[in-house]
Design a protein around this motif. Structure first.
Motif, PDB file in Angstrom:
ATOM      1  N   CYS A 167      24.549 -17.966  -7.424  1.00 29.10           N
ATOM      2  CA  CYS A 167      25.684 -18.643  -6.793  1.00 29.10           C
ATOM      3  C   CYS A 167      26.651 -17.658  -6.157  1.00 29.10           C
ATOM      4  O   CYS A 167      27.397 -18.027  -5.246  1.00 29.10           O
ATOM      5  CB  CYS A 167      26.413 -19.505  -7.811  1.00 29.10           C
ATOM      6  SG  CYS A 167      25.558 -21.049  -8.149  1.00 29.10           S
ATOM      7  N   GLN A 168      26.650 -16.403  -6.620  1.00 25.34           N
ATOM      8  CA  GLN A 168      27.500 -15.412  -5.959  1.00 25.34           C
ATOM      9  C   GLN A 168      26.990 -15.146  -4.547  1.00 25.34           C
ATOM     10  O   GLN A 168      27.774 -14.867  -3.632  1.00 25.34           O
ATOM     11  CB  GLN A 168      27.552 -14.114  -6.771  1.00 25.34           C
ATOM     12  CG  GLN A 168      28.567 -13.119  -6.214  1.00 25.34           C
ATOM     13  CD  GLN A 168      29.006 -12.085  -7.211  1.00 25.34           C
ATOM     14  OE1 GLN A 168      28.726 -12.179  -8.401  1.00 25.34           O
ATOM     15  NE2 GLN A 168      29.709 -11.061  -6.742  1.00 25.34           N
ATOM     16  N   LEU A 169      25.689 -15.274  -4.348  1.00 24.35           N
ATOM     17  CA  LEU A 169      25.123 -15.169  -2.997  1.00 24.35           C
ATOM     18  C   LEU A 169      25.615 -16.318  -2.129  1.00 24.35           C
ATOM     19  O   LEU A 169      26.017 -16.116  -0.978  1.00 24.35           O
ATOM     20  CB  LEU A 169      23.596 -15.184  -3.067  1.00 24.35           C
ATOM     21  CG  LEU A 169      22.933 -14.007  -3.781  1.00 24.35           C
ATOM     22  CD1 LEU A 169      21.545 -14.396  -4.261  1.00 24.35           C
ATOM     23  CD2 LEU A 169      22.858 -12.804  -2.871  1.00 24.35           C
ATOM     24  N   ALA A 170      25.578 -17.545  -2.692  1.00 24.59           N
ATOM     25  CA  ALA A 170      26.033 -18.715  -1.936  1.00 24.59           C
ATOM     26  C   ALA A 170      27.503 -18.574  -1.562  1.00 24.59           C
ATOM     27  O   ALA A 170      27.904 -18.882  -0.433  1.00 24.59           O
ATOM     28  CB  ALA A 170      25.808 -19.981  -2.758  1.00 24.59           C
ATOM     29  N   THR A 171      28.313 -18.101  -2.508  1.00 23.16           N
ATOM     30  CA  THR A 171      29.752 -17.946  -2.259  1.00 23.16           C
ATOM     31  C   THR A 171      30.017 -16.904  -1.174  1.00 23.16           C
ATOM     32  O   THR A 171      30.828 -17.128  -0.266  1.00 23.16           O
ATOM     33  CB  THR A 171      30.459 -17.554  -3.565  1.00 23.16           C
ATOM     34  OG1 THR A 171      30.367 -18.649  -4.487  1.00 23.16           O
ATOM     35  CG2 THR A 171      31.925 -17.229  -3.322  1.00 23.16           C
ATOM     36  N   THR A 172      29.349 -15.775  -1.260  1.00 25.89           N
ATOM     37  CA  THR A 172      29.575 -14.704  -0.287  1.00 25.89           C
ATOM     38  C   THR A 172      29.114 -15.137   1.103  1.00 25.89           C
ATOM     39  O   THR A 172      29.799 -14.883   2.108  1.00 25.89           O
ATOM     40  CB  THR A 172      28.843 -13.426  -0.729  1.00 25.89           C
ATOM     41  OG1 THR A 172      29.158 -13.156  -2.108  1.00 25.89           O
ATOM     42  CG2 THR A 172      29.261 -12.236   0.111  1.00 25.89           C
ATOM     43  N   LEU A 173      27.959 -15.805   1.178  1.00 25.89           N
ATOM     44  CA  LEU A 173      27.469 -16.298   2.467  1.00 25.89           C
ATOM     45  C   LEU A 173      28.419 -17.346   3.035  1.00 25.89           C
ATOM     46  O   LEU A 173      28.685 -17.365   4.247  1.00 25.89           O
ATOM     47  CB  LEU A 173      26.075 -16.893   2.290  1.00 25.89           C
ATOM     48  CG  LEU A 173      25.431 -17.508   3.527  1.00 25.89           C
ATOM     49  CD1 LEU A 173      25.250 -16.463   4.628  1.00 25.89           C
ATOM     50  CD2 LEU A 173      24.088 -18.154   3.174  1.00 25.89           C
ATOM     51  N   TYR A 174      28.954 -18.208   2.179  1.00 25.43           N
ATOM     52  CA  TYR A 174      29.892 -19.246   2.619  1.00 25.43           C
ATOM     53  C   TYR A 174      31.112 -18.621   3.286  1.00 25.43           C
ATOM     54  O   TYR A 174      31.540 -19.049   4.372  1.00 25.43           O
ATOM     55  CB  TYR A 174      30.300 -20.085   1.415  1.00 25.43           C
ATOM     56  CG  TYR A 174      31.403 -21.091   1.677  1.00 25.43           C
ATOM     57  CD1 TYR A 174      31.313 -22.017   2.706  1.00 25.43           C
ATOM     58  CD2 TYR A 174      32.544 -21.126   0.868  1.00 25.43           C
ATOM     59  CE1 TYR A 174      32.323 -22.953   2.937  1.00 25.43           C
ATOM     60  CE2 TYR A 174      33.556 -22.050   1.086  1.00 25.43           C
ATOM     61  CZ  TYR A 174      33.441 -22.948   2.118  1.00 25.43           C
ATOM     62  OH  TYR A 174      34.440 -23.866   2.343  1.00 25.43           O
ATOM     63  N   ASN A 175      31.664 -17.597   2.671  1.00 24.66           N
ATOM     64  CA  ASN A 175      32.859 -16.962   3.230  1.00 24.66           C
ATOM     65  C   ASN A 175      32.554 -16.198   4.515  1.00 24.66           C
ATOM     66  O   ASN A 175      33.378 -16.177   5.439  1.00 24.66           O
ATOM     67  CB  ASN A 175      33.497 -16.053   2.190  1.00 24.66           C
ATOM     68  CG  ASN A 175      34.295 -16.829   1.163  1.00 24.66           C
ATOM     69  OD1 ASN A 175      35.481 -17.055   1.333  1.00 24.66           O
ATOM     70  ND2 ASN A 175      33.643 -17.253   0.088  1.00 24.66           N
TER      71      ASN A 175
END
Length: 523
Positions: free
Chosen positions: A285-293
Motif C-alpha cells: 500500500c505504500q506503493l499505492a500511496t506514493t504513486l497516488y501522490n
C-alpha cells in the motif's frame, strides 16, 4: 340465344385452361425452376428451402487455396464457415411463381417451358473462421509490429525504436473469397490473401514527445523490517517502466499481482479488519500511496482510489491510497494528449515515483494539495489478552494504538501566487484501534498462616520497683487513615502508588491486505 352460346364458350375455354395447367396445387413451385442442376418443380416453399440448403452443404467440401505471402494454405469452404446468404431474395422470387389465379399460373408455366429459370444462390464464408485459419497458418510467416519502448538511464531518456509489421488483412481477404465464390464452384478456388503493413501501437515519434517531469513524490520506509522493505522494492520494479498512451489506465493491483512468494513477495505486517496481521505482500500500500501522490502532482485523472481503514504515518491524512485485491485499488488514467512514462525506483529506504510526459501547463500556475483534519477519535484503553505461557506480571505489546480520524483533501490552484481554484478531492474516515498487549496471568495470592494461641506463663512474684516515669501518650494516625488506628513510635510504611498505564502512542500503519469482500482493510 347469343348470351347462352357466350357462356358455353367461356366454360369450354376455362375447362381447356384447367386441363392445360399441370396437376400441382396452389402454393407449389412450377416446373422449370432450378438451383444449379437441382429442380425445385413441384416442391413447397419449405421443401425448396431444404433442397437449396442441401445444395449449399454439398459445396462445403470444395477445396479453397489461400496464397499467404510466398506460402500456399489449403482448406475447404466448409472449414471457412460457408453459408447461404440470399435466402430472402430467393424466397421472394419463388413466391411470385407459387401464388396467383389460374390464368397467372398458366402463363408462368408456359413461360418456364420456353425459358427455364436458374436461381443464383449466393454464398459467403465466416470472417471469424477465416481469421482462425489465417492465424493458424501464418505463425512465423507474418511479422507482428513491435512497439517502441523507453527507459531512463543516468537521467537521460533512451528510446528503443518501433518496428512496423506485416499482417494479413482478414477483412479484405474475406471479401476476396466471397467475390471468388460468385464465379461458381466448378473449378478449384484460389485467392491471394491481402497483406498489409501494420503500425505499432506505440511509435518512436510518440515517445519522443516525453521530455518533462509532470510530477514526482517520495516516501520513506526506513522503519520497515527486511520483509516489508523487500515487498516495497519488488513492487516498485513491477510498476516501473510503464508507458500509458492517451486515455489508457494503469491499475496498481494489476501491476503487482499475484501477491505470492513465487512472485517475489514476503510475509509482512498489514491491516485487516481493524487489526495488524502478517500477510504475503504486506507493505504494497505504500506503493499505492506514493504513486497516488505522484499522479496528483502530475494532475492525471484518478480513476479509483480508496483510503486505508486506519491511519498511516508516511503521508498526511487523506493523501494515502490502499490496495486490497479488487476491492481497493489505485487506478490512474492518462488525460494528456501525448504518452506518459511512469518510473518507480527505490534508493536506500526511499521510494519514488516520477511521471514524465509533455507538460503543457503554464509556468506561472502552481498546484498544492492541503490535508485538513476534521475530527480525531481516541482509541481508548488498551486491550489485554491473558497468555498462560507468560510469567505472572509479564507484558508484551502485540499491536500499537491507532487514533481515529476524519479528514479531507483539497486541491488548490494558484496563478502568479494567487489562489484561483479550490476543489475538494476526497473526505475520508480512519477508524480508531486499541493497543493490544499479551499479559501473564495474575500472581497467586500469598498463603494465609494459621493463628497460634498464646498460653500465659505462671506469674513470678517480684519485688515492687520504683514508679516509672509517666509514659508519653500514644500517637494516632491522622484522620485520613481512619479513626482508632495507632502507629506507636514507628513511622507508617509508605506505599508506592501504582505506575500509571502509559498512554498508547499511534504507530506507523502497515500496508493494506485484502481480508474479504466486506472489509475495512488497510495497510
Amino acid at each position: 340465344m347469343k348470351r347462352k352460346y357466350w357462356r358455353a364458350g367461356l366454360c369450354a375455354a376455362s375447362l381447356a385452361l384447367y386441363l392445360a395447367v399441370p396437376a400441382y396445387g396452389e402454393g407449389m413451385i412450377p416446373e422449370g425452376i432450378y438451383v444449379d442442376q437441382v429442380s425445385l418443380g413441384g416442391m413447397s416453399a419449405e421443401e425448396a428451402s431444404q433442397a437449396i440448403q442441401e445444395y449449399v452443404d454439398s459445396l462445403a467440401v470444395h477445396k479453397i487455396t489461400l496464397d499467404i505471402g510466398d506460402e500456399k494454405a489449403d482448406t475447404t469452404a466448409g472449414a471457412l464457415g460457408l453459408f447461404w446468404n440470399n435466402q430472402e431474395e430467393i424466397q421472394q422470387i419463388l413466391a411470385e411463381y407459387q401464388g396467383g389465379n389460374l390464368i397467372k399460373r398458366y402463363m408462368n408455366t408456359e413461360d418456364l417451358k420456353t425459358a427455364p429459370l436458374t436461381l443464383a444462390v449466393e454464398t459467403s464464408v465466416s470472417q471469424d473462421k477465416v481469421k482462425e485459419f489465417i492465424d493458424s497458418k501464418t505463425a512465423g510467416l507474418i511479422d507482428e509490429p513491435v512497439d517502441a519502448s523507453m527507459d531512463v538511464v543516468d537521467g537521460e531518456f533512451v528510446i528503443t525504436p518501433s518496428v512496423p509489421g506485416r499482417i494479413v488483412d482478414v477483412e479484405a481477404t474475406n471479401r476476396a473469397l466471397n467475390e471468388a465464390f460468385k464465379a461458381g464452384f466448378d473449378q478449384p478456388i484460389e485467392v491471394k490473401a491481402e497483406i498489409a503493413e501494420s503500425q505499432p501501437k506505440i511509435r518512436t515519434e510518440d515517445l519522443e514527445t516525453i521530455q518533462d517531469v509532470l510530477g514526482t513524490f517520495s516516501t520513506d520506509f526506513s522503519s520497515s523490517g527486511y520483509a516489508r522493505a523487500t515487498n516495497v522494492q519488488v513492487g516498485a520494479s513491477k510498476i516501473d517502466n510503464h508507458i500509458l498512451m492517451p486515455g489508457e489506465t494503469l491499475s496498481g493491483y494489476e501491476c503487482l499481482q499475484p501477491l505470492t512468494t513465487a512472485n517475489g513477495y514476503k510475509s509482512a505486517a498489514s491491516y485487516e479488519n481493524g487489526r495488524v496481521v502478517d500477510s504475503i505482500g504486506g507493505g504494497v500500500c505504500q506503493l499505492a500511496t506514493t504513486l497516488y501522490n505522484a499522479a496528483l502532482q502530475s494532475e492525471l485523472e484518478i480513476t479509483q482510489r480508496q483510503n486505508h481503514s486506519m491511519i498511516v504515518t508516511y503521508v498526511k491524512p487523506s493523501m494515502d491510497a490502499a490496495i486490497a485485491g479488487t476491492v481497493k485499488d489505485i487506478k490512474i488514467t492518462n488525460n494528456y494528449s501525448t504518452p506518459i512514462y511512469v518510473e518507480g525506483k527505490t534508493e536506500g529506504r526511499t521510494l519514488t515515483f516520477t511521471v514524465y510526459g509533455k507538460d503543457t501547463r503554464p509556468a506561472n500556475r502552481e498546484v498544492k494539495y492541503v490535508s485538513e483534519t476534521l475530527r480525531r477519535t481516541d482509541p481508548g484503553a488498551p486491550q489485554e489478552i491473558v497468555d498462560p505461557s507468560m510469567a505472572p506480571g509479564a507484558r508484551s505489546k502485540v499491536q500499537s494504538a491507532h487514533y481515529g480520524l476524519e479528514s479531507q483533501l483539497w486541491k488548490c490552484v494558484y496563478i502568479d501566487g494567487e489562489e484561483v481554484e479550490k476543489t475538494l478531492l476526497s473526505r475520508d474516515t480512519y477508524y480508531a484501534s486499541k493497543a493490544v498487549y499479551r499479559v501473564g496471568p495474575a500472581a497467586a495470592a500469598a498463603p494465609v498462616l494459621p493463628v497460634v494461641p498464646i498460653v500465659p506463663e505462671t506469674p513470678v512474684e517480684t519485688q515492687p520497683a520504683a514508679d516509672p516515669a509517666p509514659a508519653a501518650p500514644a500517637e494516632t494516625l491522622p484522620s485520613q487513615y481512619g479513626p482508632g488506628v495507632g502507629l506507636g513510635n514507628s513511622a507508617p510504611a509508605e506505599t508506592q502508588p501504582a505506575a500509571p498505564e502509559p498512554t498508547p502512542e499511534p504507530q506507523p500503519a502497515a500496508p493494506e491486505t485484502p481480508a474479504g469482500p466486506a472489509d475495512g482493510i488497510a495497510g
